[in-house]
Design a protein around this motif. Structure first.
Motif, mmCIF file in Angstrom:
data_model
loop_
_atom_site.group_PDB
_atom_site.id
_atom_site.type_symbol
_atom_site.label_atom_id
_atom_site.label_comp_id
_atom_site.label_asym_id
_atom_site.label_seq_id
_atom_site.Cartn_x
_atom_site.Cartn_y
_atom_site.Cartn_z
ATOM 1 N N VAL A 167 -23.588 21.986 -91.510
ATOM 2 C CA VAL A 167 -24.679 21.941 -90.524
ATOM 3 C C VAL A 167 -24.286 21.061 -89.352
ATOM 4 N N SER A 168 -23.633 19.925 -89.618
ATOM 5 C CA SER A 168 -23.197 19.037 -88.540
ATOM 6 C C SER A 168 -22.217 19.745 -87.614
ATOM 7 N N LEU A 175 -24.373 22.559 -79.630
ATOM 8 C CA LEU A 175 -24.771 21.548 -78.655
ATOM 9 C C LEU A 175 -23.809 20.383 -78.785
ATOM 10 N N LEU A 176 -22.956 20.175 -77.799
ATOM 11 C CA LEU A 176 -21.906 19.159 -77.909
ATOM 12 C C LEU A 176 -22.477 17.749 -77.991
ATOM 13 N N ILE A 177 -23.633 17.499 -77.370
ATOM 14 C CA ILE A 177 -24.184 16.143 -77.268
ATOM 15 C C ILE A 177 -24.371 15.468 -78.624
ATOM 16 N N PRO A 178 -24.852 16.170 -79.686
ATOM 17 C CA PRO A 178 -25.070 15.468 -80.970
ATOM 18 C C PRO A 178 -23.837 14.834 -81.574
#
Length: 213
Positions: A167-168, A175-178
């Protein structure tokens, strides 16, 4: 009312403090993982700092990170090279099977599903490996064998670890930000699954909730 809001023991401020710690530790993990060969040591350090400091209440998580990173680097680098090579070969084989399935090979889809299920074991063992290294003393071969035994013996927890990683990775891809917070958040979830197992093998009074002196 206002004294409660500005009380540093207030749940809001504690949550914000934990979030800041996870953010800093995630960034440290990203920087220390850039050479790739050091990613295992960075993962051990991240897990140890999150389990002992963010969850366990010990101070200075970034200091704990660096101590663990330096201590475990020699063993972790060798294990990272061996296990990384194995996972690369398995991924390459999966890519080849997927290409065969796309080309119309009738048996390829079944083989692909079988290989994906089989991949849970080495990925799951890797999920156990570096948290184990952060908590116990191992030589490289002993570490890999112990991780494999625990991955099989605690299969539901292993599946949970693999799901967290999957999931990570999916969130980072979408979404690259996480990526700046997910490593720390994943380590926090890892600790929830692994610490009950680790406590069985630790001396009384040791561990994140009762740190060693």
């Amino acid at each position: 009312m206002s004294s409660g809001i500005f009380n540093p023991q207030n749940r809001f401020w504690q949550t914000l403090d934990h979030f800041a710690d996870l953010l800093i530790l995630s960034l440290l993990w990203l920087v220390c993982s850039l050479p790739l060969i050091t990613a295992g040591a960075a993962s051990a350090a991240l897990y140890d700092a999150v389990a002992r400091c963010v969850r366990g209440g010990e101070p200075m998580p970034w200091k704990r990170f660096w101590q663990t990173f330096r201590r475990e680097l020699p063993c972790a680098a060798l294990v990272t090279a061996v296990w990384g090579g194995l996972l690369w070969l398995l991924t390459w084989a999966l890519g080849w099977i997927r290409a065969a399935a796309a080309a119309g090979n009738a048996a390829a889809p079944l083989v692909l599903v079988f290989c994906l299920v089989l991949l849970v074991l080495p990925v799951g063992a890797a999920c156990w490996m570096f948290p184990l290294l952060s908590r116990f003393t191992f030589r490289p071969v002993g570490l890999m064998l112990t991780a494999l035994r625990l991955a099989v013996g605690c299969l539901p927890r292993t599946v949970g670890l693999v799901l967290i990683i999957g999931v990570s990775a999916l969130l980072v891809r979408m979404l690259l930000i996480p990526v700046v917070i997910l490593p720390g958040a994943a380590a926090w979830l890892f600790a929830a699954l692994l610490e009950p197992v680790f406590r069985r093998y630790q001396p009384a009074g040791a561990g994140p909730d009762n740190p060693e002196p």
